[in-house]
Design a protein around this motif. Structure first.
Motif, mmCIF file in Angstrom:
data_model
loop_
_atom_site.group_PDB
_atom_site.id
_atom_site.type_symbol
_atom_site.label_atom_id
_atom_site.label_comp_id
_atom_site.label_asym_id
_atom_site.label_seq_id
_atom_site.Cartn_x
_atom_site.Cartn_y
_atom_site.Cartn_z
ATOM 1 N N ALA A 107 51.030 3.367 3.592
ATOM 2 C CA ALA A 107 49.747 2.665 3.496
ATOM 3 C C ALA A 107 48.714 3.280 4.445
ATOM 4 O O ALA A 107 47.552 3.499 4.065
ATOM 5 N N LEU A 108 49.132 3.560 5.672
ATOM 6 C CA LEU A 108 48.218 4.167 6.640
ATOM 7 C C LEU A 108 47.783 5.548 6.178
ATOM 8 O O LEU A 108 46.604 5.903 6.250
ATOM 9 N N TYR A 109 48.698 6.339 5.676
ATOM 10 C CA TYR A 109 48.360 7.688 5.242
ATOM 11 C C TYR A 109 47.391 7.661 4.055
ATOM 12 O O TYR A 109 46.483 8.486 3.973
ATOM 13 N N ALA A 110 47.547 6.709 3.177
ATOM 14 C CA ALA A 110 46.595 6.573 2.061
ATOM 15 C C ALA A 110 45.187 6.296 2.598
ATOM 16 O O ALA A 110 44.202 6.871 2.113
ATOM 17 N N ARG A 111 45.086 5.438 3.614
ATOM 18 C CA ARG A 111 43.779 5.164 4.245
ATOM 19 C C ARG A 111 43.228 6.402 4.923
ATOM 20 O O ARG A 111 42.036 6.695 4.840
ATOM 21 N N ILE A 112 44.092 7.132 5.615
ATOM 22 C CA ILE A 112 43.660 8.342 6.313
ATOM 23 C C ILE A 112 43.127 9.368 5.317
ATOM 24 O O ILE A 112 42.076 9.985 5.542
ATOM 25 N N LYS A 113 43.827 9.563 4.209
ATOM 26 C CA LYS A 113 43.389 10.545 3.214
ATOM 27 C C LYS A 113 42.032 10.173 2.608
ATOM 28 O O LYS A 113 41.275 11.053 2.219
ATOM 29 N N ALA A 114 41.718 8.886 2.558
ATOM 30 C CA ALA A 114 40.447 8.437 2.000
ATOM 31 C C ALA A 114 39.314 8.445 3.034
ATOM 32 O O ALA A 114 38.147 8.263 2.672
ATOM 33 N N ASP A 115 39.622 8.662 4.294
ATOM 34 C CA ASP A 115 38.631 8.645 5.362
ATOM 35 C C ASP A 115 37.631 9.784 5.159
ATOM 36 O O ASP A 115 38.019 10.952 5.049
ATOM 37 N N GLN A 116 36.350 9.453 5.132
ATOM 38 C CA GLN A 116 35.289 10.422 4.850
ATOM 39 C C GLN A 116 34.935 11.312 6.041
ATOM 40 O O GLN A 116 34.112 12.220 5.906
ATOM 41 N N ARG A 117 35.535 11.085 7.201
ATOM 42 C CA ARG A 117 35.223 11.911 8.374
ATOM 43 C C ARG A 117 35.944 13.244 8.360
ATOM 44 O O ARG A 117 35.648 14.128 9.178
ATOM 45 N N HIS A 118 36.899 13.409 7.432
ATOM 46 C CA HIS A 118 37.602 14.681 7.339
ATOM 47 C C HIS A 118 37.863 15.032 5.881
ATOM 48 O O HIS A 118 37.670 14.219 4.983
ATOM 49 N N LYS A 119 38.274 16.272 5.660
ATOM 50 C CA LYS A 119 38.531 16.773 4.308
ATOM 51 C C LYS A 119 39.724 17.714 4.354
ATOM 52 O O LYS A 119 40.253 18.006 5.427
ATOM 53 N N ASP A 120 40.108 18.198 3.194
ATOM 54 C CA ASP A 120 41.201 19.172 3.099
ATOM 55 C C ASP A 120 42.457 18.698 3.814
ATOM 56 O O ASP A 120 43.070 19.430 4.597
ATOM 57 N N VAL A 121 42.851 17.468 3.530
ATOM 58 C CA VAL A 121 44.061 16.898 4.130
ATOM 59 C C VAL A 121 45.277 17.552 3.473
ATOM 60 O O VAL A 121 45.430 17.503 2.260
#
Length: 140
Positions: free
Chosen positions: A59-73
């Motif tokens: 669940a946390l990783y899904a939120r992190i991947k959607a975070d607009q402060r970074h890209k190319d996860v």
């Protein structure tokens, strides 16, 4: 229990106050969910290790991947673990300019604090490689 290790690129270079907000919020959130790990940042690149119960980490990783402060996860590791490599750290944190952040709770003054020689996990190897590649001013 599982861990995820990923790298990503900041959309813009992060300022000290932005990094401190990430650290503060991560520590509060992680403590409530029993998640541990470490976040390293160097010149726009992040590497993070997350450890905890499978459903919490997913669940946390899904939120992190959607975070607009970074890209190319990019996920480097996503695997079950028997024990945590960073069990003492709600969120260990290091940046290249350590002079500005040394007094913060959770900031790594030395990678020795992580006890990176305690086991041979893939997460530990990824963190060591990031430190060496980015020449972070933390020693282990």
């Amino acid at each position: 229990m599982k861990n995820i290790v990923y790298v990503s690129t900041a959309v813009t270079l992060m300022h000290e106050n932005q990094l401190m907000d990430i650290l503060h919020n991560s520590r509060l959130h992680n403590e409530a969910l029993g998640i541990t790990g470490i976040l390293l940042y160097s010149e726009g690149t992040f590497i993070q290790v997350l450890e905890g119960k499978d459903n919490m980490i997913n669940a946390l990783y899904a939120r992190i991947k959607a975070d607009q402060r970074h890209k190319d996860v990019v996920t480097l590791i996503d695997e079950p673990i028997a024990e945590k490599s960073f069990a003492k750290w709600l969120m260990g944190f290091a940046v290249a300019d350590k002079d500005k952040t040394q007094k913060l709770v959770g900031y790594l003054r030395s990678v020795k604090e992580l006890d990176l020689n305690s086991n041979n996990s893939a997460a530990i190897d990824a963190i060591k490689a990031f430190i060496e590649t980015n020449e972070l001013d933390v020693k282990y």
